[in-house]
Design an enzyme around this catalytic site. Structure first.
Site, PDB file in Angstrom:
ATOM      1  CE  LYS A   1     -11.606  -8.814   6.228  1.00 17.24           C
ATOM      2  NZ  LYS A   1     -10.491  -8.096   6.889  1.00 17.24           N
TER       3      LYS A   1
ATOM      4  CG  ASP B   1      -4.570 -11.052  -1.216  1.00 11.29           C
ATOM      5  OD1 ASP B   1      -3.686 -10.927  -2.095  1.00 11.29           O
ATOM      6  OD2 ASP B   1      -5.055 -10.089  -0.592  1.00 11.29           O
TER       7      ASP B   1
ATOM      8  CD  GLU C   1      -7.989  -8.432  -0.804  1.00 11.23           C
ATOM      9  OE1 GLU C   1      -7.075  -7.793  -1.362  1.00 11.23           O
ATOM     10  OE2 GLU C   1      -7.894  -8.921   0.329  1.00 11.23           O
TER      11      GLU C   1
ATOM     12  CG  ASP D   1      -9.083 -10.902   8.034  1.00  9.14           C
ATOM     13  OD1 ASP D   1      -8.908 -12.005   7.500  1.00  9.14           O
ATOM     14  OD2 ASP D   1      -8.620  -9.846   7.571  1.00  9.14           O
TER      15      ASP D   1
ATOM     16  CG  MET E   1      -0.895  -6.060  -6.298  1.00 12.94           C
ATOM     17  SD  MET E   1      -0.997  -5.369  -4.631  1.00 12.94           S
ATOM     18  CE  MET E   1      -1.612  -6.762  -3.692  1.00 12.94           C
TER      19      MET E   1
ATOM     20  CD  GLU F   1      -7.220 -12.103   2.568  1.00 16.54           C
ATOM     21  OE1 GLU F   1      -6.751 -11.067   2.049  1.00 16.54           O
ATOM     22  OE2 GLU F   1      -7.376 -12.256   3.797  1.00 16.54           O
TER      23      GLU F   1
ATOM     24  CG  ASP G   1      -3.309 -10.030   2.664  1.00 26.05           C
ATOM     25  OD1 ASP G   1      -2.627  -9.619   3.622  1.00 26.05           O
ATOM     26  OD2 ASP G   1      -4.377  -9.491   2.317  1.00 26.05           O
TER      27      ASP G   1
ATOM     28  CG  ASP H   1       1.911  -1.224   3.426  1.00 21.29           C
ATOM     29  OD1 ASP H   1       1.288  -0.904   4.444  1.00 21.29           O
ATOM     30  OD2 ASP H   1       1.484  -2.037   2.579  1.00 21.29           O
TER      31      ASP H   1
ATOM     32  CG  HIS I   1     -11.086 -11.491   2.596  1.00 20.80           C
ATOM     33  ND1 HIS I   1     -10.707 -10.410   1.862  1.00 20.80           N
ATOM     34  CD2 HIS I   1     -10.346 -11.440   3.730  1.00 20.80           C
ATOM     35  CE1 HIS I   1      -9.766  -9.737   2.524  1.00 20.80           C
ATOM     36  NE2 HIS I   1      -9.535 -10.352   3.648  1.00 20.80           N
TER      37      HIS I   1
ATOM     38  CG  HIS J   1      -1.661  -1.105   1.591  1.00 19.22           C
ATOM     39  ND1 HIS J   1      -1.181  -2.179   2.278  1.00 19.22           N
ATOM     40  CD2 HIS J   1      -2.954  -1.364   1.332  1.00 19.22           C
ATOM     41  CE1 HIS J   1      -2.144  -3.068   2.434  1.00 19.22           C
ATOM     42  NE2 HIS J   1      -3.234  -2.604   1.863  1.00 19.22           N
TER      43      HIS J   1
ATOM     44  CG  ASP K   1      -5.118 -11.568   7.573  1.00 12.71           C
ATOM     45  OD1 ASP K   1      -5.829 -11.989   6.653  1.00 12.71           O
ATOM     46  OD2 ASP K   1      -5.091 -10.372   7.920  1.00 12.71           O
TER      47      ASP K   1
HETATM   48  C1  GCO Z   1      -7.443  -7.321   4.806  1.00 13.22           C
HETATM   49  C2  GCO Z   1      -7.157  -7.282   3.343  1.00 13.22           C
HETATM   50  C3  GCO Z   1      -5.992  -6.454   2.964  1.00 13.22           C
HETATM   51  C4  GCO Z   1      -5.856  -6.287   1.480  1.00 13.22           C
HETATM   52  C5  GCO Z   1      -4.841  -5.251   1.189  1.00 13.22           C
HETATM   53  C6  GCO Z   1      -4.517  -5.143  -0.268  1.00 13.22           C
HETATM   54  O1  GCO Z   1      -8.302  -8.096   5.167  1.00 13.22           O
HETATM   55  O2  GCO Z   1      -6.822  -6.596   5.574  1.00 13.22           O
HETATM   56  O3  GCO Z   1      -6.989  -8.606   2.918  1.00 13.22           O
HETATM   57  O4  GCO Z   1      -4.828  -7.001   3.513  1.00 13.22           O
HETATM   58  O5  GCO Z   1      -5.517  -7.472   0.844  1.00 13.22           O
HETATM   59  O6  GCO Z   1      -5.329  -4.055   1.660  1.00 13.22           O
HETATM   60  O7  GCO Z   1      -5.469  -4.431  -0.898  1.00 13.22           O
HETATM   61 MN    MN Z   2      -6.063  -9.435   1.201  1.00  8.72          MN
HETATM   62 MN    MN Z   3      -7.624 -10.101   4.581  1.00  5.01          MN
END
Ligand code: GCO
Ligand code: MN
Ligand code: MN
Length: 389
Positions: free
Chosen positions: A185, A247, A183, A257, A90, A219, A289, A59, A222, A56, A259
């Site tokens: 979610k 992702d 993407e 979430d 990306m 993802e 991700d 970041d 998600h 991002h 991750d």
């Molecule tokens: C999340 C998302 C993010 C996106 C990222 C890229 O749930 O936090 O998955 O990590 O993937 O913002 O656009």
């Molecule tokens: Mn993501």
């Molecule tokens: Mn995510």
């Protein structure tokens, strides 16, 4: 020598700067470690065989940095990339952290907030191009609501459309040639996020001005938060020619979430996902991700990154083993058997085909009697995954 589980650049494994950069903070607790800085991360990843990093805007360049600060950061980061050969395939925009986006960016009721979001994206698209990014991701983390009286959901979707159409044209106008990946979610950080699933995104893309330039970035976590089958979602996107990015991570259904490390949960779903990606010719980045557990220290964060890639490569090997397995092949021959002559009736309508189908005598009882030994088949999946020959 290298084992089949040793990552190579050709595997196209990538990580977001925010993944190894994650300091172990959660909504209830302060950071537990110092996350990897962008330069540290590139250097650490280069030794593992990873292909690239994504980011991002913020970041890399913290929100509110001056032009001089941005120049210095960009130049240091470029040097690290050159030293290590790590790519940036990306880029994306942070439209969720700052208070200004507390009620969304593109879907805010306030044109000032929306215009500021556009400015941030345009600048971030420029930044991504400086590093050669080819795919631009949109994740609408704050594009949602807890109070449905606050925004009309159809208006929100049309504002999303205006925004994506605008950025696609900007990319074309600048000659950037980005491919865009949306993407989905279902929730978190908003109670309900608009366009909550990959399927919803696919429907939305068809309403855009230049749909061929826009695909999805599904993802794992998600879809699984909603209890959906991620492999199915990705397969549909792939079939539509819309799998522009992916992702990868791990998640238990019905949780926040998480991750988690790729493969940490639901190994069977991850197995079918990897079998699809590897078997059907997906050639985009395999982007992780995810972030290490809050309990991880700096060294364990690297173990997490290596683990994501290792698990992917193990599942890749398992997929090849599954497809070559004599018992699986025998069962496949059995379950795919049938009157192949009928296939030609099932695609491409003609009046004659419809007439022939209407008058043909079928034997539903005989069709129903064909054995489908799915217990045996699924046990074979389990045995192979568990390494029991
Ligand atoms: C999340 C998302 C993010 C996106 C990222 C890229 O749930 O936090 O998955 O990590 O993937 O913002 O656009
Ligand atoms: Mn993501
Ligand atoms: Mn995510």
């Amino acid at each position: 020598m290298d084992s089949p589980y040793t990552p190579q650049k050709a595997h196209k494994f990538t990580f977001g700067l925010w993944t190894l950069g994650n300091p172990g903070r959660d909504p209830f607790g302060e950071p537990t470690r110092k996350g990897y800085s962008p330069v540290e991360m590139v250097e650490a990843l280069a030794d593992t065989g990873a292909y690239g990093v994504n980011f991002h805007d913020n970041d890399l360049v913290p929100f509110g940095s001056s032009a001089q600060e941005q120049d210095r950061i960009v130049s240091e980061f470029k040097q690290a990339l050159q030293r290590t050969g790590i790519a940036v395939p990306m880029a994306t925009t942070n439209l969720f952290s700052q208070p200004v986006f507390k009620d969304g960016a593109f879907t805010s009721n306030d044109p000032g907030v929306r215009a500021f979001a556009y400015q941030k994206v345009l600048r971030s698209m420029d930044l991504g191009k400086e590093f050669g990014a080819e795919t631009y991701v949109f994740w609408g983390g704050r594009e949602g609501a807890e109070v449905d009286a606050s925004k009309e959901a159809d208006v929100a979707v049309s504002r999303m459309r205006d925004a994506i159409n605008f950025f696609v044209e900007y990319s074309e106008d600048q000659g950037y040639g980005y491919k865009f990946a949306l993407e989905a979610k279902p929730n978190e950080p908003r109670g309900d996020i608009y366009l909550p699933t990959t399927g919803a995104m696919l429907g939305f893309i068809a309403t855009l001005d230049k749909p061929h330039l826009v695909g999805v970035n599904p993802e794992v976590a998600h879809e699984q938060i909603s209890g959906l089958n991620f492999y199915h979602a990705v397969a549909q996107a792939f079939d539509a020619g819309k799998l522009f990015h992916i992702d990868l991570n791990g998640q238990k259904p019905g949780r926040f979430d998480q991750d988690l490390r790729f493969g940490q949960e639901d190994a069977k779903n991850a197995f079918f996902l990897v079998r699809l990606l590897e078997g059907k010719g997906y050639n985009g980045p395999r982007h992780f991700d995810a972030h290490a557990l809050r309990t991880s220290d700096h060294a364990d964060v690297l173990a997490f990154a290596k683990g994501c890639m290792r698990s992917y490569l193990i599942l890749k090997e398992k997929a090849a083993q599954f497809d070559a397995d004599p018992e699986v092949r025998e069962i496949f021959a059995q379950i795919h058997a049938g009157d192949a002559g009928l296939e030609s009736y099932l695609t491409g309508f003609t009046k004659d085909k419809a007439t022939a189908l209407k008058s043909r005598a079928f034997d539903p009882a005989a069709l129903a009697a064909k054995p489908l030994p799915y217990e045996r088949l699924d046990q074979r999946v389990f045995d192979i995954l568990m390494g029991v020959a």
